[in-house]
Design an enzyme around this catalytic site. Sequence first.
Site, PDB file in Angstrom:
ATOM      1  N   LYS A 129       0.846  -1.205   0.000  1.00 48.34           N
ATOM      2  CA  LYS A 129       0.000   0.000   0.000  1.00 48.34           C
ATOM      3  C   LYS A 129       0.878   1.251   0.000  1.00 48.34           C
ATOM      4  O   LYS A 129       0.383   2.373   0.101  1.00 48.34           O
ATOM      5  CB  LYS A 129      -0.876   0.045   1.269  1.00 48.34           C
ATOM      6  CG  LYS A 129      -2.063  -0.873   1.306  1.00 48.34           C
ATOM      7  CD  LYS A 129      -3.025  -0.447   2.446  1.00 48.34           C
ATOM      8  CE  LYS A 129      -2.875  -1.274   3.676  1.00 48.34           C
ATOM      9  NZ  LYS A 129      -3.767  -0.916   4.781  1.00 48.34           N
ATOM     10  N   LYS A 133       2.790   1.983   2.398  1.00 50.64           N
ATOM     11  CA  LYS A 133       2.790   2.471   3.781  1.00 50.64           C
ATOM     12  C   LYS A 133       3.851   1.712   4.569  1.00 50.64           C
ATOM     13  O   LYS A 133       4.041   0.510   4.378  1.00 50.64           O
ATOM     14  CB  LYS A 133       1.436   2.176   4.453  1.00 50.64           C
ATOM     15  CG  LYS A 133       0.312   3.120   4.103  1.00 50.64           C
ATOM     16  CD  LYS A 133      -0.963   2.706   4.866  1.00 50.64           C
ATOM     17  CE  LYS A 133      -1.605   3.883   5.546  1.00 50.64           C
ATOM     18  NZ  LYS A 133      -2.823   3.535   6.263  1.00 50.64           N
TER      19      LYS A 133
HETATM   20  N1  C2G Z   1     -10.123   6.351   9.963  1.00 51.90           N
HETATM   21  C1  C2G Z   1     -11.111   7.245  10.376  1.00 51.90           C
HETATM   22  N2  C2G Z   1     -10.762   8.496  10.734  1.00 51.90           N
HETATM   23  C2  C2G Z   1      -9.461   8.891  10.709  1.00 51.90           C
HETATM   24  C3  C2G Z   1      -8.460   7.992  10.316  1.00 51.90           C
HETATM   25  C4  C2G Z   1      -8.807   6.703   9.943  1.00 51.90           C
HETATM   26  O1  C2G Z   1     -12.313   6.895  10.394  1.00 51.90           O
HETATM   27  N3  C2G Z   1      -9.168  10.170  11.081  1.00 51.90           N
HETATM   28  C5  C2G Z   1     -10.533   4.997   9.564  1.00 51.90           C
HETATM   29  C6  C2G Z   1     -10.216   4.695   8.107  1.00 51.90           C
HETATM   30  O2  C2G Z   1     -11.230   5.226   7.258  1.00 51.90           O
HETATM   31  C7  C2G Z   1     -10.214   3.166   8.109  1.00 51.90           C
HETATM   32  C8  C2G Z   1      -9.695   2.838   9.524  1.00 51.90           C
HETATM   33  O3  C2G Z   1      -9.813   4.035  10.301  1.00 51.90           O
HETATM   34  O4  C2G Z   1     -11.546   2.658   7.963  1.00 51.90           O
HETATM   35  C9  C2G Z   1      -8.245   2.393   9.512  1.00 51.90           C
HETATM   36  O5  C2G Z   1      -7.496   3.415   8.864  1.00 51.90           O
HETATM   37  P1  C2G Z   1      -5.993   3.035   8.396  1.00 51.90           P
HETATM   38  O6  C2G Z   1      -5.294   2.363   9.500  1.00 51.90           O
HETATM   39  O7  C2G Z   1      -5.410   4.256   7.744  1.00 51.90           O
HETATM   40  O8  C2G Z   1      -6.294   1.910   7.295  1.00 51.90           O
HETATM   41  P2  C2G Z   1      -6.107   2.044   5.700  1.00 51.90           P
HETATM   42  O9  C2G Z   1      -4.719   2.371   5.376  1.00 51.90           O
HETATM   43  O10 C2G Z   1      -7.224   2.906   5.218  1.00 51.90           O
HETATM   44  O11 C2G Z   1      -6.280   0.522   5.220  1.00 51.90           O
HETATM   45  O12 C2G Z   1      -8.305  -3.119   2.964  1.00 51.90           O
HETATM   46  C10 C2G Z   1      -8.500  -1.844   3.522  1.00 51.90           C
HETATM   47  C11 C2G Z   1      -7.202  -1.271   4.021  1.00 51.90           C
HETATM   48  O13 C2G Z   1      -6.504  -2.159   4.860  1.00 51.90           O
HETATM   49  C12 C2G Z   1      -7.509   0.026   4.782  1.00 51.90           C
END
Ligand code: C2G
Length: 132
Positions: A44, A46
Amino acid sequence: MKKVITYGTFDLIHRGHINILKRAKELGDHLTVAISSDEFNAGKGKKAYHDFEHRKLILEAIRYVDEVIPEHNWEQKIKDVQEHDIDVFVMGDDWEGKFDFLKDYCDVVYLPRTVGISTTKIKEDLGTVKDG
Ligand code: C2G
């Protein structure tokens, strides 16, 4: 028992993560979190500060989380929903529409992101290198 699932990296846990985990749990009786492996994160683009085991340990300590499974790839979601007998798939609305293919297998709910916080913002505020 109504089962909910959500996916993510969940690095440097913050209130945005807690909000979505709390609200995801409120949609059912059991919440499974599929947490991205370090290898999947690399895919990703990341690099999490905490490795998989550390992020898993923290998630398992959160009251809204009932089970934690690994997320290895983009393709596993249908199998996860079937194998774990999931009723509701939840993601933040930055993913709006991206997982609608799951509607054939379970409810799909996108919840508003928590404004003003993100793992990237934390790293930037701390002055570490932005990871994209
Ligand atoms: N999130 C949120 N508000 C934020 C930050 C994150 O609601 N301020 C939510 C994201 O939308 C996501 C969850 O927290 O639903 C996890 O975010 P991340 O750890 O950044 O995950 P991500 O990189 O979006 O990976 O298959 C899907 C992926 O694994 C999602």
